[in-house]
Design a protein around this motif. Structure first.
Motif, PDB file in Angstrom:
ATOM      1  N   ALA A   1       0.831  -1.210   0.000  1.00  0.00           N
ATOM      2  CA  ALA A   1       0.000   0.000   0.000  1.00  0.00           C
ATOM      3  C   ALA A   1       0.863   1.256   0.000  1.00  0.00           C
ATOM      4  O   ALA A   1       0.602   2.210  -0.743  1.00  0.00           O
ATOM      5  CB  ALA A   1      -0.942  -0.010   1.203  1.00  0.00           C
TER       6      ALA A   1
ATOM      7  N   LEU B   1       1.095   4.257  -2.845  1.00  0.00           N
ATOM      8  CA  LEU B   1       0.737   5.641  -2.512  1.00  0.00           C
ATOM      9  C   LEU B   1       1.902   6.617  -2.628  1.00  0.00           C
ATOM     10  O   LEU B   1       1.685   7.812  -2.848  1.00  0.00           O
ATOM     11  CB  LEU B   1       0.165   5.697  -1.087  1.00  0.00           C
ATOM     12  CG  LEU B   1      -1.209   5.036  -0.903  1.00  0.00           C
ATOM     13  CD1 LEU B   1      -1.585   5.012   0.579  1.00  0.00           C
ATOM     14  CD2 LEU B   1      -2.270   5.766  -1.705  1.00  0.00           C
TER      15      LEU B   1
ATOM     16  N   LEU C   1      -6.853   6.939   5.710  1.00  0.00           N
ATOM     17  CA  LEU C   1      -6.133   5.817   5.109  1.00  0.00           C
ATOM     18  C   LEU C   1      -6.882   4.495   5.251  1.00  0.00           C
ATOM     19  O   LEU C   1      -6.695   3.582   4.439  1.00  0.00           O
ATOM     20  CB  LEU C   1      -4.736   5.705   5.707  1.00  0.00           C
ATOM     21  CG  LEU C   1      -3.758   6.804   5.270  1.00  0.00           C
ATOM     22  CD1 LEU C   1      -2.509   6.796   6.135  1.00  0.00           C
ATOM     23  CD2 LEU C   1      -3.384   6.655   3.797  1.00  0.00           C
TER      24      LEU C   1
ATOM     25  N   TYR D   1      -8.568   3.009   2.179  1.00  0.00           N
ATOM     26  CA  TYR D   1      -7.711   2.656   1.049  1.00  0.00           C
ATOM     27  C   TYR D   1      -8.321   1.582   0.156  1.00  0.00           C
ATOM     28  O   TYR D   1      -8.263   1.672  -1.072  1.00  0.00           O
ATOM     29  CB  TYR D   1      -6.344   2.195   1.575  1.00  0.00           C
ATOM     30  CG  TYR D   1      -5.400   1.691   0.521  1.00  0.00           C
ATOM     31  CD1 TYR D   1      -4.811   2.569  -0.400  1.00  0.00           C
ATOM     32  CD2 TYR D   1      -5.073   0.336   0.442  1.00  0.00           C
ATOM     33  CE1 TYR D   1      -3.926   2.112  -1.365  1.00  0.00           C
ATOM     34  CE2 TYR D   1      -4.189  -0.132  -0.523  1.00  0.00           C
ATOM     35  CZ  TYR D   1      -3.618   0.753  -1.422  1.00  0.00           C
ATOM     36  OH  TYR D   1      -2.758   0.295  -2.381  1.00  0.00           O
TER      37      TYR D   1
ATOM     38  N   ALA E   1     -12.430   6.104  -0.709  1.00  0.00           N
ATOM     39  CA  ALA E   1     -11.092   6.659  -0.865  1.00  0.00           C
ATOM     40  C   ALA E   1     -11.067   7.826  -1.837  1.00  0.00           C
ATOM     41  O   ALA E   1     -10.212   8.711  -1.748  1.00  0.00           O
ATOM     42  CB  ALA E   1     -10.123   5.573  -1.336  1.00  0.00           C
TER      43      ALA E   1
ATOM     44  N   LEU F   1      -5.008  10.191  -0.682  1.00  0.00           N
ATOM     45  CA  LEU F   1      -4.388   9.257   0.248  1.00  0.00           C
ATOM     46  C   LEU F   1      -2.866   9.345   0.236  1.00  0.00           C
ATOM     47  O   LEU F   1      -2.220   8.938   1.212  1.00  0.00           O
ATOM     48  CB  LEU F   1      -4.855   7.828  -0.043  1.00  0.00           C
ATOM     49  CG  LEU F   1      -6.354   7.585   0.181  1.00  0.00           C
ATOM     50  CD1 LEU F   1      -6.677   6.095   0.020  1.00  0.00           C
ATOM     51  CD2 LEU F   1      -6.808   8.065   1.564  1.00  0.00           C
TER      52      LEU F   1
END
Length: 284
Positions: free
Chosen positions: A46, A50, A119, A122, A128, A133
């Motif tokens: 993740a 991001l 977050l 996500y 989201a 994010l």
């Protein structure tokens, strides 16, 4: 991630902008470098998704971004710290987490809770889409560092040591800056061959050896994020170590440096372990 396009253009313009707020650049770098290897596979994936491309997968390289954007995101300035009543040496969220205008939840603990909640969306694409994010990740990573700097949970009247003028050895400084930068920089010069990487390596080794039992407790949290506990530790450290024995015009040299260096190292290590644990809980 369409909402990130404008952000990526904006952040690219800020990479080389100098900054000396919060922990200094090295302090935030250290915390994020401690955290990233401790991420679970899901959290690491993740974070990789991001992070802006130019970060090269290195969270540490953008952990000072939140300081750099204060001039544009003026509303964010109050999110870096907590002011507590002078000399009480205690923190209470409902009493203390507010900005100078008295608006509740606008402090570093409130910011950590806010960006943690963002977050958590996500994996829910519809939810989201209302947030950026990438910004949420960078704000959270930075604020988890700030809340571990003792004078970011300091006294109201001196603005966390920002109005206390002292000398760091022969140089003029304010007490807050000594905890942001000078203790770390002096330690790097004296013990780590002026290398932030050597300091990171030493802290990582201590986390898995002399602090191994403590580190498990540091990471523990009954909810997704536990900033109130970290803030309570912060004001205690501020009273016991940062403010103690210091007055206007104090000359702070080896006696102060060598005893406080241990506290700074501990708070950096705690910040890194807790950032990783929080991201692991967020991203499952």
């Amino acid at each position: 991630m369409e909402s990130n396009v404008q952000f990526l253009t904006f952040i690219a313009l800020l990479v080389c902008v100098p900054v000396a707020n919060g922990w200094g650049i090295d302090g935030h770098l250290i915390i994020c470098r401690i955290a990233q290897p401790r991420l679970s596979e899901a959290a690491a994936d993740a974070v990789s998704q991001l992070l802006p491309d130019f970060a090269g997968g290195d969270l540490g390289s953008v952990c000072s971004w939140a300081d750099r954007v204060k001039f544009r995101y003026h509303w964010s300035s109050a999110l870096h710290y907590i002011d507590t009543p002078d000399d009480l040496c205690t923190y209470q969220y409902n009493r203390d987490c507010k900005d100078e205008d008295g608006i509740q939840d606008r402090c570093v603990a409130g910011a950590i809770k806010n960006y943690t909640n963002q977050l958590l969306s996500y994996r829910d694409h519809d939810a989201a889409s209302q947030y950026n994010l990438t910004e949420a990740l960078l704000f959270l990573s930075h604020f988890m560092g700030d809340i571990h700097q003792p004078l970011h949970v300091g006294f109201t009247s001196d603005r966390g040591g920002n109005t206390i003028d002292v000398h760091w050895y022969t140089r003029k400084a304010v007490l807050h800056h000594i905890w942001d930068d000078n203790i770390i920089e002096t330690a790097e010069e004296r013990f780590y061959d002026s290398s932030v990487d050597e300091l990171v390596d030493t802290l990582q080794k201590n986390i898995t050896s002399v602090w191994s039992n403590q580190a498990k407790a540091w990471a523990a949290c009954t909810t997704t994020a536990c900033p109130d506990a970290y803030a309570s530790e912060g004001i205690k450290a501020a009273c016991d170590w940062a403010y103690k024995g210091v007055s206007e015009g104090s000359v702070l040299e080896d006696e102060y440096f060598l005893s406080r260096k241990r506290v700074v190292n501990l708070r950096l290590a705690q910040g890194g372990v807790r950032l990783a644990a929080t991201l692991n809980r967020i991203f499952g």
